[in-house]
Design an enzyme around this catalytic site. Structure first.
Site, PDB file in Angstrom:
ATOM      1  CG  ASP A   1      -3.159  -4.669  -3.154  1.00  0.00           C
ATOM      2  OD1 ASP A   1      -3.101  -5.274  -4.237  1.00  0.00           O
ATOM      3  OD2 ASP A   1      -3.794  -5.098  -2.174  1.00  0.00           O
TER       4      ASP A   1
ATOM      5  CG  ASP B   1      -1.916  -1.151   1.208  1.00  0.00           C
ATOM      6  OD1 ASP B   1      -2.060  -1.796   0.162  1.00  0.00           O
ATOM      7  OD2 ASP B   1      -2.524  -1.414   2.255  1.00  0.00           O
TER       8      ASP B   1
END
Length: 339
Positions: free
Chosen positions: A190, A169
């Site tokens: 991600d 992230d």
């Protein structure tokens, strides 16, 4: 001929100093218009005349500011969490380059609280700065957890020649229209995610899967969060390069109408043949927009991609790759920098 007054000399000297500093701090340049840059403040922890931290410089800017204020950040590593709060827009943060001006911290656990840098208001410019979340980068013994380097929550952002460094992230690109140019974004899981409406042009996406931590089998580059057919959000990667270590998917659908477009980009052999994952939108693959158009490199072979990969014509794609996707009213051309 008029004599040179002390006032005129000081004013001219100040303008020359600002010009020299502008040319030294990154490749984006101030356009010289005093009507656009109302004030310049400096962060230099080694000089008592200036702010010692980035946050203290931001804190000095008045609420509801409507004039562009430039913060020149001297070279160095700033170990702090930095937040631009609501009501403090029109800030231009200018560093000396991604290897020279680094804001780093190591918070982790939650996506909405771990960010090294958080920006809430609209109208923000960033050039020549690295935002880094150190968690999981230098150690393979820590469990994988969300550790955000930057969280972008406002409209009309231009981020030029900057870097976002993390593992899981890394860049939380969640709300607003954003333009990233010549940036480097690094991570494993991600590492570009959120619901924003953004174009990434000429950027480098660097995978670090299989190194930190080594137990990750493969990674994912994007997790886009468009959640309805009327949502204007989407990530567009134009003339970008994907490289690094380990294997990864180009993206997985975080929300039901996830939209990611790779255009004229180069993929190394790091990209898994299947390419994409429906993830949170399993059973709703028809709502997902995942596009690869005009891409090159070993990883650009689409013969083994998921069967529901979006088929798009060049005309379809150009409506997203054109800057009008994020800039119908021309806000980029009105910014006080050239890039």
């Amino acid at each position: 001929m008029k004599g040179v007054t002390i006032h005129n000399f000081c004013y001219s000297y100040f303008k020359v100093c600002l010009l020299v500093m502008s040319l030294a701090y990154g490749s984006a340049e101030w356009d010289g218009s005093s009507s656009q840059i109302a004030k310049t403040i400096i962060v230099n922890p080694n000089d008592a005349r200036y702010f010692k931290t980035v946050q203290s410089a931001i804190d000095s800017i008045p609420l509801q500011n409507q004039d562009w204020i430039r913060i020149l950040i001297s070279n160095g590593i700033y170990s702090e969490k930095v937040t631009i709060p609501r009501g403090k827009g029109y800030i231009y943060m200018q560093g000396g380059g991604i290897e020279k001006t680094i804001i780093a911290y190591g918070d982790h656990q939650l996506t909405n609280t771990s960010a090294t840098f958080t920006s809430y208001p609209s109208n923000i410019i960033i050039t020549g700065i690295t935002f880094k979340n150190k968690y999981n980068i230098a150690s393979s013994s820590s469990p994988t957890k969300p550790a955000v380097a930057a969280m972008m929550l406002g409209d009309k952002y231009a981020i030029i020649d900057s870097s976002f460094d993390g593992f899981q992230d890394t860049l939380y690109d969640d709300y607003g229209r954003h333009y990233y140019k010549r940036c480097v974004i690094s991570g494993g899981i991600d590492f570009i995610f959120g619901g924003a409406q953004s174009i990434f042009e000429g950027c480098t996406l660097k995978l670090r899967v299989g190194i930190y931590p080594p137990n990750e089998v493969y990674g994912t580059i994007t997790a886009q969060g468009r959640d309805s057919p009327t949502d204007k959000g989407g990530f567009v990667f134009k003339d970008c390069t994907v490289m690094g270590s380990g294997k990864a998917l180009l993206g997985r659908a975080w929300k039901s109408y996830s939209r990611v477009i790779f255009y004229r980009s180069m993929f190394s052999d790091n990209i898994l043949p299947i390419g994409w994952d429906a993830w949170k939108a399993k059973g709703q693959e028809g709502h997902i927009t995942f596009v690869e158009f005009g891409c090159t490199g070993v990883g650009a072979d689409t013969s083994k991609r998921v069967p529901w990969l979006t088929k798009a014509s060049e005309k379809d794609v150009l409506q997203f790759t054109n800057l009008t996707f994020i800039d119908e009213e021309g806000w980029l051309s009105r910014l006080p920098i050239k890039f």
